[in-house]
Design an enzyme around this catalytic site. Structure first.
Site, short mmCIF file in Angstrom:
data_model
loop_
_atom_site.label_atom_id
_atom_site.label_comp_id
_atom_site.label_asym_id
_atom_site.label_seq_id
_atom_site.Cartn_x
_atom_site.Cartn_y
_atom_site.Cartn_z
N LYS A 291 0.83 -1.21 0.00
CA LYS A 291 0.00 0.00 0.00
C LYS A 291 0.87 1.26 0.00
O LYS A 291 0.68 2.15 -0.82
CB LYS A 291 -0.91 0.00 1.24
CG LYS A 291 -1.62 1.32 1.49
CD LYS A 291 -2.51 1.28 2.70
CE LYS A 291 -1.86 1.61 4.00
NZ LYS A 291 -1.58 3.04 4.23
N ASN A 292 1.80 1.32 0.94
CA ASN A 292 2.55 2.57 1.11
C ASN A 292 3.52 2.85 -0.04
O ASN A 292 3.91 4.00 -0.24
CB ASN A 292 3.29 2.58 2.45
CG ASN A 292 2.32 2.75 3.60
OD1 ASN A 292 1.14 3.06 3.40
ND2 ASN A 292 2.80 2.54 4.83
N CYS B 123 -5.13 12.66 12.85
CA CYS B 123 -5.63 11.37 12.38
C CYS B 123 -6.29 10.66 13.55
O CYS B 123 -6.39 11.22 14.64
CB CYS B 123 -4.51 10.55 11.76
SG CYS B 123 -3.43 9.80 12.94
N ASP C 201 3.68 0.25 12.27
CA ASP C 201 2.50 -0.35 11.63
C ASP C 201 2.29 -1.81 12.04
O ASP C 201 1.31 -2.44 11.61
CB ASP C 201 2.61 -0.25 10.10
CG ASP C 201 2.36 1.17 9.60
OD1 ASP C 201 1.89 2.01 10.39
OD2 ASP C 201 2.64 1.45 8.42
#
Ligand code: UD1
Length: 420
Positions: free
Chosen positions: A22-23, A116, A304
């Site tokens: 994803k990143n 966030c 993460d």
């Protein structure tokens, strides 16, 4: 909003193919803004965040086709240079368009991302870096408004090693006049993948993979194609799933060098691992030993994976301490894991996790991507039924997670549609 219903207690066994990162994808897509033409990105994961980035880039005039896992970007029609709040509020990585826009078009208007789910996440390093390259930057009505006739190379030292700021400034510097030196640059594999992609597009970057990047600006870049690297966090999450359920799995489409910090911790916990020619083999122990972990920058233990590690340690045979030095407030999963019977005490940016004999099913609420992953992991071993609500967070970053878990033997169902 969908939810997952999990019946815990099934060992995970078998082979699972890991998706593209994803990143990495979220950095490669905006990099296409740097040149005119058609780009093909293979091994692109089908994720909500990729859809969000696609919508943003389409709103600027890019044409995008996503067939299977091949993403085709046609940048010839790009004529808007703005990232509106509507897109950025959905995904902070939208800020990645700032560097390419200011470098190629001399202007950019990008909404400030705000906080966030777990706390403040500033973008000062992105802004300072672009300013150092000669851009005029104002903050107006919640937007970063940047202008520059032509960016000029500069020496930029990041006080904090930042993935996003390194990516953004690197994308700006590749088209600047002269040489840019970035020190204390991030060395995460996704940044290395971005740098290698930029080089394929004609950029001149020395020191790729190190924290000292020397970039000699060029006048033009050309389109290119690439295969996205495997997702090291998805890989780590599946390993923890196997570890928690007492299973044995093989990962394919992985680069084990990218998650060796996680492997080392799993081995300390008693797990067995082996790097194969075609992937990565893993076996859980009969008893999980408690192992402390501290999330730091790459190649250390990733933030993460912090939530998933707390889930794992919640059923270890003793007490461990899990600390996060990157995001010190990132512990929204803790109260939810406690609802499943975990015994966790928060002390500033550390969780003291006292392993319990078993977890028990309950309704829990996803709050962010990795927190949600930790709840699924706990649900896989909890006695009885666990409902994980608001799984749209998971869809941001895990491709077909329930299908992959099911194929490994998990009892997990997605229930679609209602307002939970
Ligand atoms: C990226 C990842 C995210 C991961 C994080 C850390 C993407 C899309 N996201 O996020 O999954 O958790 O790296 O590995 O790649 N900071 C500042 N000022 C800034 C920028 C960052 O103070 O301008 C601080 C942050 O608050 C944090 C640290 O720097 O404490 C690292 O953050 P950073 O590497 O920038 O994370 P992201 O790029 O946002």
């Amino acid at each position: 909003m969908d939810k997952f219903i999990i019946h815990g207690g099934r060992k995970l066994n078998g082979t699972v193919a890991i998706s593209g990162a994803k990143n990495a994808t979220l950095a490669l897509m905006p990099a296409a803004l740097l040149a005119s033409g058609t780009f093909k990105l293979g091994n692109t994961p089908r994720l909500r965040d990729v859809t969000t980035m696609s919508s943003l880039l389409k709103s600027m005039g890019m044409k995008i086709d996503f067939t299977n896992n091949l993403l085709t970007l046609d940048t010839r029609g790009v004529n808007k240079h703005e990232a509106p709040y509507e897109h950025v509020k959905k995904m902070r990585a939208s800020i990645y368009v700032l560097g390419p826009l200011i470098a190629r078009y001399g202007r950019a208007k990008v909404s400030l991302p705000g906080g966030c789910a777990w706390g403040p996440r500033p973008v000062n390093l992105h802004i300072d870096g672009i300013k150092k390259l000669g851009a005029n930057v104002e903050l107006e009505h919640g937007y970063i408004v940047a202008h520059a006739e032509k960016l000029t190379g500069a020496r930029i030292h990041f006080d904090i090693s930042s993935v996003g700021a390194t990516g953004n400034v690197m994308m700006a510097a590749v088209l600047a006049r002269g040489t840019t030196l970035i020190t204390n640059a991030a060395i995460e594999p996704e940044i290395t993948a971005l740098a290698e992609f930029l080089v394929k597009m004609g950029a001149k970057i020395d020191g790729i993979g190190t924290n000292r990047l020397e970039i000699e600006g060029v006048s033009d870049l050309h389109p290119s194609d690439c295969e996205t690297i495997p997702d090291r966090i998805e890989a780590g999450t599946f390993l923890v799933a196997a570890a928690m359920t007492g299973g044995s799995i093989t990962l394919t489409n992985v680069n084990p060098n990218h998650f060796s910090a996680v492997t080392a911790k799993l081995e300390d916990a008693g797990c067995k691992t082996e790097i194969l020619d075609s992937g990565f083999w893993f076996q859980a122990p009969t008893e999980l030993k408690p192992v402390d972990a501290t999330a730091v920058i790459y190649p250390g233990f990733p933030t993460d994976m912090q939530a998933q590690w707390i889930a794992l340690m919640s059923i270890a045979t003793g007490t461990s301490i899990v600390t996060d030095t990157i995001y010190t407030d990132r512990f929204k999963h803790v109260p939810e894991l406690e609802r499943l019977g975990a015994d966790i005490e928060l002390k500033k940016n550390a969780a003291v996790v006292r392993g319990v004999k078993s977890l028990t099913g309950a309704k829990v609420m996803s709050t962010d991507l990795r927190a949600s992953a930790s709840l699924i992991l706990a649900g896989l071993v909890a006695e009885g039924e666990t409902e994980v609500l608001r799984v749209y967070h998971l869809d941001r970053g895990y491709e077909a997670i329930e299908k992959k878990l099911k194929a490994l033997g998990a009892d997990i169902e997605r229930v679609a549609g209602e307002e939970f």
